[in-house]
Design an enzyme around this catalytic site. Structure first.
Site, PDB file in Angstrom:
ATOM      1  N   LYS A   1      66.420  46.970  60.818  1.00 29.58           N
ATOM      2  CA  LYS A   1      65.720  48.335  61.131  1.00 29.58           C
ATOM      3  C   LYS A   1      66.989  48.993  61.523  1.00 29.58           C
ATOM      4  CE  LYS A   1      61.329  47.091  60.689  1.00 29.58           C
ATOM      5  NZ  LYS A   1      60.500  47.803  59.916  1.00 29.58           N
TER       6      LYS A   1
ATOM      7  N   HIS B   1      54.522  45.643  51.064  1.00 27.59           N
ATOM      8  CA  HIS B   1      54.720  45.611  52.481  1.00 27.59           C
ATOM      9  C   HIS B   1      54.145  44.563  53.251  1.00 27.59           C
ATOM     10  CE1 HIS B   1      53.415  47.354  56.491  1.00 27.59           C
ATOM     11  NE2 HIS B   1      54.831  47.148  56.615  1.00 27.59           N
TER      12      HIS B   1
END
Ligand SMILES: [Mg+2]
Length: 385
Positions: free
Chosen positions: A184, A315
């Site tokens: 991230k 996803h």
């Protein structure tokens, strides 16, 4: 001369009963991505799962699920419960017609978003039932291209994880056989992002597949600058560099930089995906079947994306997406997240960077006792045969 009998295609079994559950799935640690660090969301502590179980008069069954992170779970459950009577007495093979019927029943509150996410649990259960009844895995029912799919890990690379811990997590993922690592990024201080990516690249070596995900937190100038600075790291993709609806901005980045751009997880209808496909707003499109309304609309997105030459990397929800990814024309990636594992008896197998597609009928999933224990609301509709 007697008229020839009308040919009978398939059987005339009907949906007799269904059960809906709302399950509060706790996460082992509170989760933070860039949306938390920029103050837009609170750390996530649980996932609200919406689970549908269907049964036909002849005793065939199907299991499907959808989900909401943070708010939205009770709304999904309430919407699904209101629509559920529309399925009773219907032929479970007519999935496209049933999807339309459920969608139009709730169309005044939307043909995307929460209204469709509630339908997803039914749609997935109908596909599961169809595959189970055929004695095929879902991947094989749909038409598989492969029996394993490249997989990468996300859960070890969140922003709440200190760098040294993150590097240890990558070691553990590689020991398990994971084929790629996603970090991230998208923190207010972009220098910290670049430092973490640099250290991870050094730790993993030049050739190990590495991705980053900014979770929509950059504006266009920051995204351009970051994409330029990230080019030397040889990333597989840069994910959600911009707001998830900024098609033009994503298309510009995809044109300007060599590193592929990935996006699409937040989109909740084929219409929204179509804009990204039409305007080439991504190199990797990341549809999420539960968010889209199930497998039926996912297949529509898949066809459009593949025709346009995009690669798909679904996803979240690996338990479902491993089957769908197995049918994609271009070699996809699936996202390895352990979060949903406690809900099911079965575990997915990973070997040499790839997730094996289960060969059990349907999704190959059974609800665990733990999932039953975490049920916060449930309702039955129809008569159980
Ligand atoms: Mg993402």
């Amino acid at each position: 001369m007697t008229a020839s009998p009308t040919p009978v295609c398939g059987n005339d079994d009907r949906i007799a009963w269904l059960r809906l559950r709302s399950i509060a799935l706790p996460l082992p640690t509170p989760i933070s991505d860039a949306k938390v660090l920029t103050g837009r969301q609170k750390p996530m502590t649980e996932v609200a799962m919406l689970v549908a179980e269907l049964q036909t008069r002849e005793g065939h069954s199907g299991l499907g699920f959808s989900y909401a992170k943070r708010a939205g779970g009770p709304g999904q459950y309430a919407h699904a419960l209101e629509l559920a009577p529309n399925l009773i007495g219907e032929n479970p093979s007519d999935i496209a017609r049933l999807w339309d019927r459920l969608c139009w029943a709730g169309a005044s509150v939307g043909r995307s978003g929460l209204a469709c996410q509630a339908i997803a649990a039914f749609d997935v259960a109908l596909w599961d039932l169809k595959a189970r009844r055929a004695g095929l895995s879902l991947a094989r029912l749909l038409g598989a291209q492969r029996d394993s799919v490249r997989c990468y890990n996300t859960s070890g690379g969140f922003l709440h994880t200190p760098l040294e811990q993150l590097l240890e997590n990558t070691d553990r993922s590689r020991e398990k056989g994971i084929g790629g690592i996603k970090l991230k990024v998208g923190q207010p201080d972009t220098a910290l992002d670049l430092h973490r990516v640099g250290r991870a690249r050094e730790h993993l070596g030049d050739r190990f597949p590495l991705m980053v995900d900014a979770n929509q937190q950059w504006d266009r100038p920051t995204a351009r600058r970051m994409c330029r600075q990230l080019e030397p790291f040889g990333l597989i993709w840069i994910e959600e560099p911009l707001d998830c609806y900024d098609v033009e901005g994503h298309a510009e980045l995809a044109r300007l930089f060599d590193t592929p751009i990935a996006t699409g997880e937040m989109l909740t209808s084929p219409a929204e995906h179509w804009e990204f496909i039409r305007q080439r707003g991504a190199d990797f499109l990341m549809p999420d079947a539960p968010r889209l309304g199930g497998i039926t609309p996912y297949l529509r997105v898949q066809t459009l994306a593949e025709q346009a030459g995009l690669t798909l990397a679904p996803h979240f929800a690996m338990e479902l997406h491993v089957h769908l990814a197995a049918t994609h024309v271009r070699e996809p990636w699936v996202e390895h997240f352990e979060w949903l594992e406690p809900l099911f008896e079965e575990r997915l197998e990973i070997r040499e960077g790839r997730m094996l597609v289960p060969n059990r009928p349907g999704l190959g999933l059974t609800l665990s006792e733990q999932a039953v224990a975490w049920t916060v609301q449930q309702a039955e509709v129809g008569d159980r045969p």
